[in-house]
Scaffold this motif. Sequence first.
Motif, PDB file in Angstrom:
ATOM      1  N   ARG A   1     -66.044  45.049 -83.723  1.00 22.98           N
ATOM      2  CA  ARG A   1     -64.668  45.087 -84.227  1.00 22.98           C
ATOM      3  C   ARG A   1     -64.396  43.877 -85.103  1.00 22.98           C
ATOM      4  NH1 ARG A   1     -59.977  47.567 -83.209  1.00 22.98           N
ATOM      5  NH2 ARG A   1     -58.723  45.681 -83.317  1.00 22.98           N
ATOM      6  N   GLN A   2     -63.796  44.123 -86.271  1.00 23.93           N
ATOM      7  CA  GLN A   2     -63.533  43.034 -87.206  1.00 23.93           C
ATOM      8  C   GLN A   2     -62.106  42.535 -87.025  1.00 23.93           C
ATOM      9  OE1 GLN A   2     -66.064  41.978 -89.075  1.00 23.93           O
ATOM     10  NE2 GLN A   2     -67.244  43.586 -88.083  1.00 23.93           N
ATOM     11  N   ARG A   3     -61.933  41.226 -87.249  1.00 19.79           N
ATOM     12  CA  ARG A   3     -60.589  40.641 -87.182  1.00 19.79           C
ATOM     13  C   ARG A   3     -59.774  41.092 -88.408  1.00 19.79           C
ATOM     14  NH1 ARG A   3     -58.593  35.868 -88.766  1.00 19.79           N
ATOM     15  NH2 ARG A   3     -60.565  35.351 -89.714  1.00 19.79           N
ATOM     16  N   ILE A   4     -60.476  41.210 -89.533  1.00 20.91           N
ATOM     17  CA  ILE A   4     -59.809  41.693 -90.739  1.00 20.91           C
ATOM     18  C   ILE A   4     -60.533  42.957 -91.199  1.00 20.91           C
ATOM     19  CG2 ILE A   4     -58.929  39.468 -91.549  1.00 20.91           C
ATOM     20  CD1 ILE A   4     -61.412  39.208 -93.311  1.00 20.91           C
ATOM     21  N   HIS A   5     -59.898  43.734 -92.074  1.00 21.88           N
ATOM     22  CA  HIS A   5     -60.533  44.961 -92.572  1.00 21.88           C
ATOM     23  C   HIS A   5     -61.846  44.587 -93.270  1.00 21.88           C
ATOM     24  CE1 HIS A   5     -61.331  48.491 -94.978  1.00 21.88           C
ATOM     25  NE2 HIS A   5     -60.427  49.151 -94.273  1.00 21.88           N
ATOM     26  N   PRO A   6     -62.922  45.360 -93.055  1.00 16.59           N
ATOM     27  CA  PRO A   6     -64.211  44.987 -93.653  1.00 16.59           C
ATOM     28  C   PRO A   6     -64.192  44.923 -95.186  1.00 16.59           C
ATOM     29  CG  PRO A   6     -64.339  47.103 -92.479  1.00 16.59           C
ATOM     30  CD  PRO A   6     -63.018  46.494 -92.155  1.00 16.59           C
ATOM     31  N   ALA A   7     -63.180  45.504 -95.821  1.00 18.38           N
ATOM     32  CA  ALA A   7     -63.144  45.446 -97.291  1.00 18.38           C
ATOM     33  C   ALA A   7     -62.374  44.232 -97.815  1.00 18.38           C
ATOM     34  CB  ALA A   7     -62.512  46.720 -97.840  1.00 18.38           C
ATOM     35  N   THR A   8     -61.761  43.449 -96.924  1.00 16.22           N
ATOM     36  CA  THR A   8     -60.896  42.355 -97.380  1.00 16.22           C
ATOM     37  C   THR A   8     -61.621  41.399 -98.326  1.00 16.22           C
ATOM     38  OG1 THR A   8     -59.756  42.488 -95.261  1.00 16.22           O
ATOM     39  CG2 THR A   8     -59.370  40.508 -96.567  1.00 16.22           C
ATOM     40  N   ARG A   9     -62.808  40.971 -97.932  1.00 16.36           N
ATOM     41  CA  ARG A   9     -63.522  39.973 -98.731  1.00 16.36           C
ATOM     42  C   ARG A   9     -64.052  40.561-100.037  1.00 16.36           C
ATOM     43  NH1 ARG A   9     -64.445  35.373 -96.063  1.00 16.36           N
ATOM     44  NH2 ARG A   9     -63.779  35.330 -93.890  1.00 16.36           N
ATOM     45  N   THR A  10     -64.441  41.837 -99.972  1.00 13.60           N
ATOM     46  CA  THR A  10     -64.900  42.518-101.193  1.00 13.60           C
ATOM     47  C   THR A  10     -63.754  42.585-102.201  1.00 13.60           C
ATOM     48  OG1 THR A  10     -66.489  43.839 -99.965  1.00 13.60           O
ATOM     49  CG2 THR A  10     -65.770  44.730-102.072  1.00 13.60           C
ATOM     50  N   PHE A  11     -62.580  42.950-101.720  1.00 17.59           N
ATOM     51  CA  PHE A  11     -61.436  43.060-102.632  1.00 17.59           C
ATOM     52  C   PHE A  11     -61.036  41.692-103.172  1.00 17.59           C
ATOM     53  CE2 PHE A  11     -59.498  47.373-102.937  1.00 17.59           C
ATOM     54  CZ  PHE A  11     -60.569  48.058-102.387  1.00 17.59           C
ATOM     55  N   GLN A  12     -61.079  40.679-102.325  1.00 19.54           N
ATOM     56  CA  GLN A  12     -60.759  39.319-102.792  1.00 19.54           C
ATOM     57  C   GLN A  12     -61.724  38.911-103.904  1.00 19.54           C
ATOM     58  OE1 GLN A  12     -60.285  35.936 -99.941  1.00 19.54           O
ATOM     59  NE2 GLN A  12     -61.745  34.861-101.233  1.00 19.54           N
ATOM     60  N   ALA A  13     -63.015  39.170-103.679  1.00 17.44           N
ATOM     61  CA  ALA A  13     -64.036  38.755-104.654  1.00 17.44           C
ATOM     62  C   ALA A  13     -63.817  39.447-105.995  1.00 17.44           C
ATOM     63  CB  ALA A  13     -65.422  39.093-104.102  1.00 17.44           C
ATOM     64  N   LEU A  14     -63.556  40.740-105.952  1.00 16.13           N
ATOM     65  CA  LEU A  14     -63.375  41.482-107.204  1.00 16.13           C
ATOM     66  C   LEU A  14     -62.121  41.022-107.936  1.00 16.13           C
ATOM     67  CD1 LEU A  14     -64.455  45.046-106.109  1.00 16.13           C
ATOM     68  CD2 LEU A  14     -65.606  43.560-107.736  1.00 16.13           C
ATOM     69  N   ARG A  15     -61.081  40.760-107.181  1.00 15.61           N
ATOM     70  CA  ARG A  15     -59.826  40.297-107.791  1.00 15.61           C
ATOM     71  C   ARG A  15     -60.038  38.964-108.505  1.00 15.61           C
ATOM     72  NH1 ARG A  15     -55.578  38.270-103.903  1.00 15.61           N
ATOM     73  NH2 ARG A  15     -55.809  36.452-105.243  1.00 15.61           N
ATOM     74  N   ILE A  16     -60.791  38.073-107.868  1.00 16.55           N
ATOM     75  CA  ILE A  16     -61.048  36.760-108.470  1.00 16.55           C
ATOM     76  C   ILE A  16     -61.858  36.929-109.753  1.00 16.55           C
ATOM     77  CG2 ILE A  16     -62.317  34.596-108.135  1.00 16.55           C
ATOM     78  CD1 ILE A  16     -61.469  34.681-105.187  1.00 16.55           C
ATOM     79  N   GLU A  17     -62.863  37.814-109.704  1.00 19.13           N
ATOM     80  CA  GLU A  17     -63.700  38.049-110.890  1.00 19.13           C
ATOM     81  C   GLU A  17     -62.879  38.679-112.024  1.00 19.13           C
ATOM     82  OE1 GLU A  17     -66.606  37.347-111.948  1.00 19.13           O
ATOM     83  OE2 GLU A  17     -66.879  38.806-113.571  1.00 19.13           O
ATOM     84  N   VAL A  18     -62.147  39.739-111.691  1.00 20.70           N
ATOM     85  CA  VAL A  18     -61.396  40.488-112.717  1.00 20.70           C
ATOM     86  C   VAL A  18     -60.379  39.571-113.417  1.00 20.70           C
ATOM     87  CG1 VAL A  18     -59.620  42.296-112.980  1.00 20.70           C
ATOM     88  CG2 VAL A  18     -61.720  42.770-111.709  1.00 20.70           C
ATOM     89  N   ASN A  19     -59.740  38.695-112.659  1.00 20.13           N
ATOM     90  CA  ASN A  19     -58.673  37.875-113.226  1.00 20.13           C
ATOM     91  C   ASN A  19     -59.100  36.439-113.552  1.00 20.13           C
ATOM     92  OD1 ASN A  19     -56.286  39.772-113.020  1.00 20.13           O
ATOM     93  ND2 ASN A  19     -57.099  39.851-110.923  1.00 20.13           N
ATOM     94  N   GLY A  20     -60.379  36.162-113.410  1.00 15.99           N
ATOM     95  CA  GLY A  20     -60.877  34.805-113.709  1.00 15.99           C
ATOM     96  C   GLY A  20     -60.072  33.744-112.971  1.00 15.99           C
ATOM     97  N   GLU A  21     -59.753  34.030-111.696  1.00 15.33           N
ATOM     98  CA  GLU A  21     -58.741  33.212-111.011  1.00 15.33           C
ATOM     99  C   GLU A  21     -59.124  31.741-110.852  1.00 15.33           C
ATOM    100  OE1 GLU A  21     -56.989  35.051-107.469  1.00 15.33           O
ATOM    101  OE2 GLU A  21     -57.256  37.006-108.398  1.00 15.33           O
ATOM    102  N   LEU A  22     -60.410  31.464-110.627  1.00 14.17           N
ATOM    103  CA  LEU A  22     -60.756  30.070-110.343  1.00 14.17           C
ATOM    104  C   LEU A  22     -60.747  29.224-111.618  1.00 14.17           C
ATOM    105  CD1 LEU A  22     -63.496  30.581-107.601  1.00 14.17           C
ATOM    106  CD2 LEU A  22     -61.011  30.504-107.374  1.00 14.17           C
ATOM    107  N   SER A  23     -61.239  29.800-112.730  1.00 17.84           N
ATOM    108  CA  SER A  23     -61.204  29.020-113.973  1.00 17.84           C
ATOM    109  C   SER A  23     -59.771  28.876-114.471  1.00 17.84           C
ATOM    110  CB  SER A  23     -62.108  29.640-115.047  1.00 17.84           C
ATOM    111  OG  SER A  23     -61.768  30.980-115.226  1.00 17.84           O
ATOM    112  N   GLU A  24     -58.932  29.895-114.235  1.00 19.82           N
ATOM    113  CA  GLU A  24     -57.504  29.794-114.573  1.00 19.82           C
ATOM    114  C   GLU A  24     -56.883  28.606-113.829  1.00 19.82           C
ATOM    115  OE1 GLU A  24     -54.780  31.337-116.147  1.00 19.82           O
ATOM    116  OE2 GLU A  24     -56.311  32.132-117.458  1.00 19.82           O
ATOM    117  N   LEU A  25     -57.193  28.519-112.545  1.00 16.37           N
ATOM    118  CA  LEU A  25     -56.591  27.458-111.728  1.00 16.37           C
ATOM    119  C   LEU A  25     -57.019  26.082-112.230  1.00 16.37           C
ATOM    120  CD1 LEU A  25     -54.984  26.464-109.304  1.00 16.37           C
ATOM    121  CD2 LEU A  25     -56.945  26.964-107.840  1.00 16.37           C
ATOM    122  N   GLU A  26     -58.315  25.932-112.502  1.00 16.83           N
ATOM    123  CA  GLU A  26     -58.789  24.626-112.980  1.00 16.83           C
ATOM    124  C   GLU A  26     -58.093  24.234-114.286  1.00 16.83           C
ATOM    125  OE1 GLU A  26     -62.992  25.263-112.880  1.00 16.83           O
ATOM    126  OE2 GLU A  26     -63.082  24.771-110.734  1.00 16.83           O
TER     127      GLU A  26
END
Length: 280
Positions: free
Chosen positions: A181-206
């Motif tokens: 049993r997972q504490r969070i939905h098994p897709a949570t991290r996959t969706f986070q990763a794709l969102r960061i890639e699609v929106n260039g979130e880390l380079s935007e922040l820097e």
Amino acid sequence: MDILKPERGGVYVDATVGLGGHAGEMLRLMGGRGMLIGIDRDEEALMVAAAALTPENVVLRHASFSRIEDVLGELRIDGANGILFDLGVSMLQLKEPGRGFSFSSDEPLDMRMDRSVGVSARDVVNTYSQERLTQILRDYGEERHAAKIARAIVARRREKPIETCRELARIAAWAYGGAGRQRIHPATRTFQALRIEVNGELSELEAGLDSSVRLLARGGRIAVISYHSLEDRIVKHFFKKAAVEGQLQVLTKKPVRPMPDEVRGNPAARSARLRGAEKL
Ligand SMILES: C[S@@+](CC[C@H](N)C(=O)[O-])C[C@H]1O[C@@H](n2cnc3c(N)ncnc32)[C@H](O)[C@@H]1O
């Protein structure tokens, strides 16, 4: 607001104006004087913010916050007394049908905060190499099943393109299969990763942080709310480095976390971490 301390007559930037919640409070504390510039890369959010905020003293701009210096330059403003970043996605993006951020929905995989540009999550999962997908899931999702999920994505798309959020969520859940049993939905991290890639979130922040330090007037303040450890790490290291260089004084030794009461009323706040600093 205790960190930003908006004052009458000051110039403040809400770099992620979203639905205008924080901006409204900043304006209230500014007492009808000065100027608030609200930036968002999501045009739909800006429409909501425009309706929520009284127009005096407010300028809203559609832009990525990595362009914060250009935005202020175009307005002939050369500095700010406070800058707020409330990172991540808004409730509008998560809940509004058709944006493709939510793994429980049967809508097209999109995840672009700014739908006028860039590649969507659908493009990423259907065209990136297995190696690159593995790396994104590992680096941006901190997903321990990265290789397995990437392999499953590539196997699935050989049969037919992956089109919807639910299809992708099922693939991630399958890769977790039997892992208990997972504490969070098994897709949570996959969706986070794709969102960061699609929106260039880390380079935007820097880029946004770099520009903010240049824009802040002496004594001006920056506050950043982040929602996952990758972002918080960037903010923490950035503040630390700027403090060593004598540009900022860090105001939050540890990140400020929401109180249990706040999380009860607003579960989306549970992962929030707030850091603040003052320009020297
Ligand atoms: C958590 S919401 C902000 C909510 C806002 N503080 C409020 O009170 O309504 C984050 C917002 O930041 C925007 N955003 C995220 N990254 C951005 C970027 N790089 N440039 C501009 N806006 C961005 C998103 O589109 C979203 O509307």
